[in-house]
Design a protein around this motif. Structure first.
Motif, PDB file in Angstrom:
ATOM      1  N   GLU A 142     -21.456-130.552  48.377  1.00 25.90           N
ATOM      2  CA  GLU A 142     -20.906-131.610  49.234  1.00 25.90           C
ATOM      3  C   GLU A 142     -20.890-132.946  48.505  1.00 25.90           C
ATOM      4  O   GLU A 142     -19.902-133.688  48.575  1.00 25.90           O
ATOM      5  CB  GLU A 142     -21.732-131.726  50.512  1.00 25.90           C
ATOM      6  N   ALA A 143     -21.974-133.262  47.812  1.00 27.19           N
ATOM      7  CA  ALA A 143     -22.056-134.539  47.113  1.00 27.19           C
ATOM      8  C   ALA A 143     -21.045-134.608  45.974  1.00 27.19           C
ATOM      9  O   ALA A 143     -20.455-135.664  45.711  1.00 27.19           O
ATOM     10  CB  ALA A 143     -23.474-134.761  46.584  1.00 27.19           C
ATOM     11  N   THR A 185     -17.786-136.848  55.496  1.00 22.92           N
ATOM     12  CA  THR A 185     -18.265-135.533  55.949  1.00 22.92           C
ATOM     13  C   THR A 185     -17.099-134.687  56.443  1.00 22.92           C
ATOM     14  O   THR A 185     -17.006-133.485  56.138  1.00 22.92           O
ATOM     15  CB  THR A 185     -19.297-135.704  57.068  1.00 22.92           C
ATOM     16  N   ASN A 220     -25.541-131.575  45.059  1.00 19.94           N
ATOM     17  CA  ASN A 220     -25.068-130.348  45.680  1.00 19.94           C
ATOM     18  C   ASN A 220     -23.540-130.362  45.776  1.00 19.94           C
ATOM     19  O   ASN A 220     -22.887-131.330  45.349  1.00 19.94           O
ATOM     20  CB  ASN A 220     -25.738-130.105  47.036  1.00 19.94           C
ATOM     21  N   ILE A 262     -21.218-123.785  52.514  1.00 20.04           N
ATOM     22  CA  ILE A 262     -22.131-123.706  51.365  1.00 20.04           C
ATOM     23  C   ILE A 262     -22.268-125.069  50.664  1.00 20.04           C
ATOM     24  O   ILE A 262     -22.691-125.151  49.519  1.00 20.04           O
ATOM     25  CB  ILE A 262     -21.669-122.641  50.343  1.00 20.04           C
ATOM     26  N   GLY A 263     -21.923-126.123  51.378  1.00 22.47           N
ATOM     27  CA  GLY A 263     -21.976-127.456  50.777  1.00 22.47           C
ATOM     28  C   GLY A 263     -23.355-127.884  50.332  1.00 22.47           C
ATOM     29  O   GLY A 263     -23.494-128.761  49.479  1.00 22.47           O
ATOM     30  N   HIS A 264     -24.402-127.254  50.891  1.00 26.71           N
ATOM     31  CA  HIS A 264     -25.771-127.631  50.540  1.00 26.71           C
ATOM     32  C   HIS A 264     -26.234-127.022  49.223  1.00 26.71           C
ATOM     33  O   HIS A 264     -27.269-127.411  48.679  1.00 26.71           O
ATOM     34  CB  HIS A 264     -26.721-127.171  51.647  1.00 26.71           C
ATOM     35  N   ARG A 265     -25.483-126.061  48.693  1.00 21.33           N
ATOM     36  CA  ARG A 265     -25.916-125.379  47.470  1.00 21.33           C
ATOM     37  C   ARG A 265     -25.768-126.274  46.241  1.00 21.33           C
ATOM     38  O   ARG A 265     -24.949-127.187  46.201  1.00 21.33           O
ATOM     39  CB  ARG A 265     -25.101-124.109  47.256  1.00 21.33           C
ATOM     40  N   LYS A 266     -26.558-125.947  45.224  1.00 21.39           N
ATOM     41  CA  LYS A 266     -26.450-126.630  43.942  1.00 21.39           C
ATOM     42  C   LYS A 266     -25.315-126.021  43.126  1.00 21.39           C
ATOM     43  O   LYS A 266     -24.948-124.855  43.308  1.00 21.39           O
ATOM     44  CB  LYS A 266     -27.765-126.522  43.155  1.00 21.39           C
TER      45      LYS A 266
END
Length: 365
Positions: A94-95, A112, A92, A127-131
Motif C-alpha cells: 500500500e505504501a 486509501t 508495504n 494484500i496491501g499490508h504485505r512487504k
C-alpha cells in the motif's frame, strides 16, 4: 482525435553521434504502442526524451496536443516503469503504491481509496499490508505499474520491464500487461528488443534501426508484409538467401543464390531489376514438408534433400533440411502428428513453398 503522444522530427545528437534521427510518430488514445529494435538503436533515447530526462536536439514532443519541451520530468503527464522496478523494500505494498499520491499531498482518505482501487485492478486485493519481498516477480511487476497508474498519467512509459524475469514468467506477463493496459484504459508506450513481447501485446509497433524507424504498423503487417530486409530478418524467424535477380515479371522475381539455388519470390515494396543483388526471406511455417515430391507440385519453389537436425521444442519443433545439391540448410516447421511425428535425422524429404511467401528485397543490407 488528438493523439495522446505525438513526436515530430525528433532528433537527438551526442557530439558526433546521432542517436535518434528525424523520427515522427503518433500514438492514439488508449493504445499499446511498442518501439522494437536491437540494443543501441536509439529506442531508450526516445523514451528518455518523452519522459523529460533528455531534451531533443530538434523536433517536438506533444502530449494531448500540448508541447512538453522544456517541461521538467515531474511536471509532465507521464510516468515510467523501469526494468529494475525500484520498489521500496522498507514499505508495504500500500505504501509503495501510494508513495506518489502522498508526495502530491492528497488527503489520506483519497489515497486509501485510490490505492484500494489500484489493487483491485491489478488483481491483488487485500494484500496491501504485505512487504515487497513477499511477492513473486509477476506481482512486483503489477505493483510497479499500479504505483505509476494511481497518478493517472496520460502516457505510461515502459522501459523493457520484463527483461529481468525468467522465461516462463515473462511469457505470462505479456498477457497480463495487455490486460492491465485495457483495465486502466491508458496509453502504453513500450520499448523492447524482444520481438515476441512486441508482437503479442501491441496495437502498433515501430521497428527501429540505427536511429530511424524502418517500419510502423500492426504486428500482422510487420510479420507478413515487411517493408525492408531488416524488418524481414528482425521480426520473427526467417530463412535468408542472397543472390542476383535473373528474371523479373511484375512484382515477382527469380533469384539465383550464391549457392546455386534458384528461388522465386515477390517484391511487395520496391521493384527489382535483372542483375540486382537480392535477399530472399521465407518463414519456416510457410514451407511444407513431404515424403513424396508430387505432393508439392503446386509450389513454384521445391527442394529435395535430407534432414540434418531435429530441433525439438514441443509444438514449435522444427527440422533443418539440406538440399541434395548443397547450399544453405532450410529451417522448416515440423508437423506434430501423422507421418512426420517420428521423423529422424538423415531422412530423405522434399520441401516446397509459394513464391508469394518469399519476400525479396535489394541485397547488401
Amino acid at each position: 482525435m488528438t493523439p495522446d503522444l505525438h513526436c515530430t522530427d525528433l532528433t537527438k545528437r551526442f557530439d558526433d553521434t546521432t542517436a535518434v534521427d528525424n523520427v515522427s510518430f503518433s500514438v492514439p488514445p488508449g493504445s499499446f504502442f511498442s518501439i522494437l529494435g536491437p540494443s543501441g538503436c536509439g529506442k531508450t533515447t526516445i523514451m528518455r526524451m518523452i519522459a523529460g530526462f533528455l531534451e531533443p536536439t530538434s523536433g517536438d514532443i506533444q502530449i494531448k496536443g500540448k508541447s512538453v519541451l522544456n517541461v521538467p520530468p515531474n511536471k509532465r503527464p507521464v510516468n515510467m516503469v523501469f526494468q529494475h522496478l525500484a520498489l521500496f523494500p522498507m514499505m508495504n505494498i500500500e505504501a509503495n503504491i501510494g508513495y506518489g499520491l502522498r508526495r502530491a499531498g492528497l488527503p489520506k482518505e483519497e489515497i486509501t481509496r485510490k490505492v484500494g482501487e489500484a489493487l483491485e485492478r491489478i488483481g491483488l486485493p487485500g494484500i496491501g499490508h504485505r512487504k515487497v519481498d513477499e511477492l513473486s516477480g509477476g506481482q512486483k511487476q503489477r505493483v510497479a505499474i499500479a504505483r505509476c497508474m494511481v497518478l493517472e498519467p496520460d502516457v505510461l512509459l515502459l522501459d523493457e520491464p520484463l527483461g529481468a524475469l525468467d522465461l516462463k514468467l515473462r511469457e505470462r506477463m505479456k498477457v497480463e500487461l495487455k490486460s492491465l493496459q485495457a483495465a486502466f484504459d491508458t496509453t502504453f508506450v513500450y520499448i523492447t528488443h524482444d520481438q515476441s513481447e512486441a508482437l503479442v501485446m501491441s496495437d502498433n509497433i515501430a521497428v527501429m534501426n540505427e536511429g530511424r524507424f524502418e517500419q510502423m504498423g500492426s504486428a500482422r503487417d510487420l510479420y507478413y508484409r515487411p517493408d525492408t530486409a531488416f524488418v524481414a530478418g528482425f521480426v520473427g524467424d526467417s530463412n535468408r538467401w542472397n543472390g542476383r535477380v535473373t528474371k523479373q515479371n511484375g512484382d515477382h522475381v527469380e533469384v539465383q543464390t550464391s549457392s546455386g539455388l534458384t528461388l522465386r519470390g515477390a517484391t511487395h515494396q520496391r521493384a527489382l531489376s535483372i542483375g540486382d543483388q537480392a535477399d530472399a526471406f521465407v518463414r519456416p511455417e510457410a514451407i511444407r514438408i513431404a515424403h513424396n515430391a508430387t505432393e508439392l507440385a503446386s509450389f513454384d519453389n521445391r527442394i529435395s534433400g535430407h534432414v540434418t537436425s531435429l530441433l525439438f521444442n514441443g509444438a514449435a519443433s522444427r527440422v533443418l533440411v539440406q538440399g541434395a545439391e548443397g547450399g544453405e540448410e532450410v529451417e522448416v516447421n515440423l508437423p506434430q502428428s501423422g507421418e512426420f511425428a517420428s521423423l529422424t535425422k538423415g531422412a530423405e524429404v522434399h520441401i516446397g513453398w509459394s513464391s508469394d511467401q518469399a519476400n525479396c528485397f535489394a541485397g547488401g543490407v
